[in-house]
Write a protein that holds these residues in place. Sequence first.
Motif, short mmCIF file in Angstrom:
data_model
loop_
_atom_site.label_atom_id
_atom_site.label_comp_id
_atom_site.label_asym_id
_atom_site.label_seq_id
_atom_site.Cartn_x
_atom_site.Cartn_y
_atom_site.Cartn_z
N GLY A 34 143.32 55.25 105.21
CA GLY A 34 144.39 55.99 104.52
C GLY A 34 145.03 55.21 103.41
N SER A 35 144.69 53.94 103.26
CA SER A 35 145.35 53.12 102.25
C SER A 35 144.94 53.49 100.83
N GLU A 36 143.72 53.95 100.64
CA GLU A 36 143.28 54.31 99.29
C GLU A 36 144.10 55.47 98.74
N SER A 37 144.31 56.50 99.55
CA SER A 37 145.13 57.64 99.12
C SER A 37 146.56 57.19 98.88
N LEU A 38 147.09 56.34 99.76
CA LEU A 38 148.46 55.86 99.61
C LEU A 38 148.60 55.03 98.34
N THR A 39 147.62 54.16 98.09
CA THR A 39 147.66 53.34 96.86
C THR A 39 147.63 54.21 95.62
N PHE A 40 146.82 55.25 95.63
CA PHE A 40 146.74 56.17 94.48
C PHE A 40 148.08 56.83 94.20
N TYR A 41 148.70 57.36 95.23
CA TYR A 41 149.98 58.06 95.03
C TYR A 41 151.11 57.09 94.68
N GLU A 42 151.05 55.87 95.22
CA GLU A 42 152.06 54.88 94.83
C GLU A 42 151.92 54.51 93.36
N SER A 43 150.68 54.41 92.88
CA SER A 43 150.45 54.14 91.46
C SER A 43 150.96 55.28 90.59
N GLU A 44 150.67 56.51 91.02
CA GLU A 44 151.15 57.67 90.28
C GLU A 44 152.67 57.73 90.29
N LEU A 45 153.29 57.35 91.40
CA LEU A 45 154.76 57.34 91.49
C LEU A 45 155.36 56.33 90.52
N ALA A 46 154.74 55.15 90.43
CA ALA A 46 155.24 54.13 89.49
C ALA A 46 155.12 54.62 88.05
N THR A 47 154.00 55.26 87.73
CA THR A 47 153.82 55.80 86.39
C THR A 47 154.83 56.90 86.11
N SER A 48 155.06 57.75 87.10
CA SER A 48 156.03 58.84 86.93
C SER A 48 157.44 58.30 86.72
N LYS A 49 157.78 57.22 87.39
CA LYS A 49 159.10 56.62 87.21
C LYS A 49 159.27 56.10 85.78
N ILE A 50 158.23 55.49 85.25
CA ILE A 50 158.29 55.00 83.86
C ILE A 50 158.44 56.16 82.89
N GLU A 51 157.70 57.25 83.13
CA GLU A 51 157.79 58.42 82.26
C GLU A 51 159.20 59.02 82.31
N LEU A 52 159.80 59.05 83.49
CA LEU A 52 161.16 59.58 83.62
C LEU A 52 162.15 58.70 82.85
N GLN A 53 162.00 57.40 82.97
CA GLN A 53 162.89 56.48 82.25
C GLN A 53 162.72 56.64 80.74
#
Length: 283
Positions: A34-53
């Motif tokens: 399950g770590s691969e899916s979790l890593t993918f979404y964590e990466s997307e979350l970090a990118t989304s945070k930058i886009e929001l900022q």
Amino acid sequence: MTVTAENPEAASEIANLCATELIELANILHSTQGSESLTFYESELATSKIELQEAESDLIEFQALNRTAVISKTLEAHFETQSQHLFQLADMHLLTEDIAGMQQLLNNGPDDAPIPLSTELTLISLQSKVFDTTQNPLILQLTLGERQSEISRSDQLILLNQLEEILTTQINTLEHNLAELEPEILALQQEMQEAIVEYEQLSSNILIAKENYISLARKVSEERIAVQDIAPPLTLVSEATPPDEPVTQNTLMITFVAALLGFSMVAAYLVLRQWWQSTPSTA
């Protein structure tokens, strides 16, 4: 798992090593389930945070240079000026018509005929209205020190012509000012609308980025829970130990069993052969 070797200590060591490697490999596969899916979404979350900022920074920068309030006040002033000019033009056109009517009235009578009191009052009223409308001090000087009754019809006509010229000049000036004011108003309206559209677009970008960030944050939480719910990793219950006695082949026992089986088979053959021979044959 079974390991055969001449040395029991070596056999147990090999068995323990293989078991340890096998468990480590199984746990690696288990942890990456399950770590691969979790890593993918964590990466997307970090990118989304930058886009929001970045979206929030864009709006802040826009607001720092936003001239919407200034444009709005300028438009209000221009609209007020335009309205005043239009009202003044309407009044001046009415005064011009009144002057034309008075000129026609004076032209209909002889030059030496006395001017009726009503006509004198009308002339005074026209002068006052033209002054109030144009604020031109020349109007006060036209008859300064003289009574209207002491001025001849021709002089009154000259006065009316002068009033008409003043009104015409003022009308032309107002129309020129209105013609210059209109493109300024249109340009300000366009700039105002562009600023509003840009503000709405930047606000929409923030809203979209925030919704995306919240959605990804929720997905990351779900993936973390899912990873924790996966079955626990494998563990080595006990290690292999050397056997107390070596496992070897019992040659004597094998030979005895083989001889016993051979003797039994020969005895059975002899009994069957004797029985076959003693049985009478039928004709």
